[in-house]
Design an enzyme around this catalytic site. Sequence first.
Site, PDB file in Angstrom:
ATOM      1  N   GLY A 207     -34.785   7.171  -3.663  1.00 52.72           N
ATOM      2  CA  GLY A 207     -32.996   7.968  -3.839  1.00 52.72           C
ATOM      3  C   GLY A 207     -32.130   7.073  -3.957  1.00 52.72           C
ATOM      4  O   GLY A 207     -31.217   7.879  -4.365  1.00 52.72           O
TER       5      GLY A 207
ATOM      6  N   GLY B 196     -32.358  -0.304   4.297  1.00 47.77           N
ATOM      7  CA  GLY B 196     -31.031  -0.105   3.641  1.00 47.77           C
ATOM      8  C   GLY B 196     -30.061  -1.169   3.471  1.00 47.77           C
ATOM      9  O   GLY B 196     -28.961  -1.036   3.169  1.00 47.77           O
TER      10      GLY B 196
ATOM     11  N   GLY C 209     -22.758   8.001  10.506  1.00 46.21           N
ATOM     12  CA  GLY C 209     -23.782   8.141  10.969  1.00 46.21           C
ATOM     13  C   GLY C 209     -24.476   7.933  12.711  1.00 46.21           C
ATOM     14  O   GLY C 209     -25.247   7.445  12.563  1.00 46.21           O
TER      15      GLY C 209
ATOM     16  N   GLY D 108     -36.100   4.044  -2.314  1.00 43.54           N
ATOM     17  CA  GLY D 108     -36.028   3.556  -3.379  1.00 43.54           C
ATOM     18  C   GLY D 108     -35.376   4.497  -4.580  1.00 43.54           C
ATOM     19  O   GLY D 108     -34.634   4.142  -5.345  1.00 43.54           O
TER      20      GLY D 108
ATOM     21  N   SER E  95     -29.453   7.877   3.691  1.00 44.67           N
ATOM     22  CA  SER E  95     -28.348   6.570   2.288  1.00 44.67           C
ATOM     23  C   SER E  95     -27.652   6.998   1.599  1.00 44.67           C
ATOM     24  O   SER E  95     -26.612   7.030   1.256  1.00 44.67           O
ATOM     25  CB  SER E  95     -29.899   6.007   1.811  1.00 44.67           C
ATOM     26  OG  SER E  95     -30.582   6.651   0.632  1.00 44.67           O
TER      27      SER E  95
ATOM     28  N   ASP F 144     -34.666  -4.180   7.175  1.00 46.88           N
ATOM     29  CA  ASP F 144     -34.170  -2.627   7.157  1.00 46.88           C
ATOM     30  C   ASP F 144     -33.959  -3.034   5.187  1.00 46.88           C
ATOM     31  O   ASP F 144     -32.953  -3.386   5.192  1.00 46.88           O
ATOM     32  CB  ASP F 144     -32.732  -2.302   7.481  1.00 46.88           C
ATOM     33  CG  ASP F 144     -32.655  -1.715   7.675  1.00 46.88           C
ATOM     34  OD1 ASP F 144     -33.294   0.035   8.410  1.00 46.88           O
ATOM     35  OD2 ASP F 144     -31.758  -0.820   6.825  1.00 46.88           O
TER      36      ASP F 144
ATOM     37  N   HIS G 269     -43.579  13.212   7.257  1.00 51.99           N
ATOM     38  CA  HIS G 269     -43.069  12.050   6.302  1.00 51.99           C
ATOM     39  C   HIS G 269     -43.327  10.884   5.863  1.00 51.99           C
ATOM     40  O   HIS G 269     -43.793  10.309   4.790  1.00 51.99           O
ATOM     41  CB  HIS G 269     -41.326  12.106   6.586  1.00 51.99           C
ATOM     42  CG  HIS G 269     -40.367  13.232   6.512  1.00 51.99           C
ATOM     43  ND1 HIS G 269     -39.761  13.302   7.782  1.00 51.99           N
ATOM     44  CD2 HIS G 269     -39.931  13.691   5.224  1.00 51.99           C
ATOM     45  CE1 HIS G 269     -39.236  14.459   7.643  1.00 51.99           C
ATOM     46  NE2 HIS G 269     -39.045  15.139   6.457  1.00 51.99           N
TER      47      HIS G 269
END
Length: 575
Positions: free
Chosen positions: A397, A551, A479, A395, A438, A549, A217
């Site tokens: 997503g 998120g 999570g 971003g 996310s 981070d 990825h």
Amino acid sequence: MTRLWNEPADFADEMIDGFVAANGRSVRRVTGGVVRSTTSPAGQVAVVVGGGSGHYPAFGGLVGPGLAHGAAMGNLFASPSTQQIHAVAKAADTGGGVFFSYGNYAGDVLNFDAAQDRLRAEGIEAATVAVTDDIASAPASEHHRRRGIAGDLSVFRTAAAAAEAGYDLAAVTAVTRKANDRTRSFGVAFTGCTLPGAAEPLFSVPAGRMAIGLGIHGEPGIDETGIPTADELAELLVSRLLAERPEGADGRVIPILNGLGSLKYEELFVVYRRIAQLLEAAGLEIVDPHVGEYCTSFDMAGTSLTLFWLDDELAGLWDTPVDTPAYRRGSVAPQERADAVALTDAVDAVTPGDAASQEAASTVLAAVQTVVDTIDAHVDELGRLDSIAGDGDHGIGMQRGSHAALAAAKRAADAGAGAATLLAHAADGWSDKAGGTSGALWGVILSSLAAKLGDTGSPSAADVAAGVAAGVSGVMSYGKAEVGDKTMVDALVPFSSALTHAVDAGASLTDAWAAAADAATRSAAATADLLPRMGRARTHGQNSVGTPDPGAHSLALIVTAVGPVLAASRKDSSS
């Protein structure tokens, strides 16, 4: 670089549509991905694979007789959503239960596990084996934490062959787990990959250098060296993998030399020539060698070697004929075509809220609009932060998720929804379209908050604080992240704690929210000093030191932007 696209956010959907148009003999489009366009025996275990798009032929290209019954296909480098996976599984199910397999990434685990839970709640048996073949991503003592790369092929083929042979769900699971335990992979890259619309690759390798142990990825490698000769590369790949020969391996091995997107087949053949010599010199029996593209990463120039160690059962299953758009082995008998099924998007009926709740819903709608505006303004920044040690898709997503949430919220508002129903629709839209980690977690946050707002009366500050606290519990349970892991949780927990404390002390929602947003902003900034212990960034955590981070940062941006919306609403209601 990726050169051809229309709108980058539409790339995955348009790619799937074109793939289906080109391969109707093998696959048909369903919500969330593709399934076989041919019939499968009643009562056969349905093997459903999947993951983010951008890895062709994984995952849709591996659907067909002898291999997968369906593939859930997410956005670029992002897990498919729970809704997508569930929809594909339902379309693939023939009454024998559903078996899931996918690469071991946080978002995939979250969403596939949630889809599995839904199936079981509906009375459909389901089981899972996540692929963990990449030896660079965790030590052998933590095999369960390793990610899945090109070894997907050997694991998927084993599961599907067992299903074709009539194994029940428990037996498919057992033999697939054995196949995963006997699969090892290791990869290198000479350049990174560039997502559609992006100006720069997700990572770069200096000229004349090679990254070792990269991710598919766009995750950077764990080491770097000068570019070797083809023979030296073969020796590196083989030596790393032979050092991890599985216990009980009898010496029969299937080598899979995988191109990651830009290496030419001729180059791969030169490397494989030496690989074969080395394996034979090690006393191994080479069975059915594979050289080609099986799990790519857009235009990445790189390769990985997989060794799949056989026993009699695995060798017998490997002989099962396969006929898919991108992968064929042996001869598959003509298959009967399945009846076409029209695609329909289910629309939940909306029970109107009372006048007070509809007024609260208008504030929620304004807040969702503000979230969209905020993400749109920071989408490039969020992608940049995520590319430092992740895959650069945070971003886009968040953008896809927030826009879907807004569209769903507007539809609910038009139907007269109260605050709870409107936000619940927004939550479902966000998690479905964003996919990935996310997307799943924002779905949990918003749906938890929605449950406390109600569709009658005006929610109190205590209701809002309780809803946020429920969201925190859901995120941490779902999570598995804790404070200090360098995730969204590092901003979410301080936000919730400060909000609850201020409300309990008698502060208005506006004042309490402002104080909590400040706490979230400070906590998000502090994540720059942390090493990530969760998600894709974990393997390359040192790269993210000094950077917050993404998120946590995006959550802080959102809650800060929503504060003035709440203040304006309070002012309007008191005027």
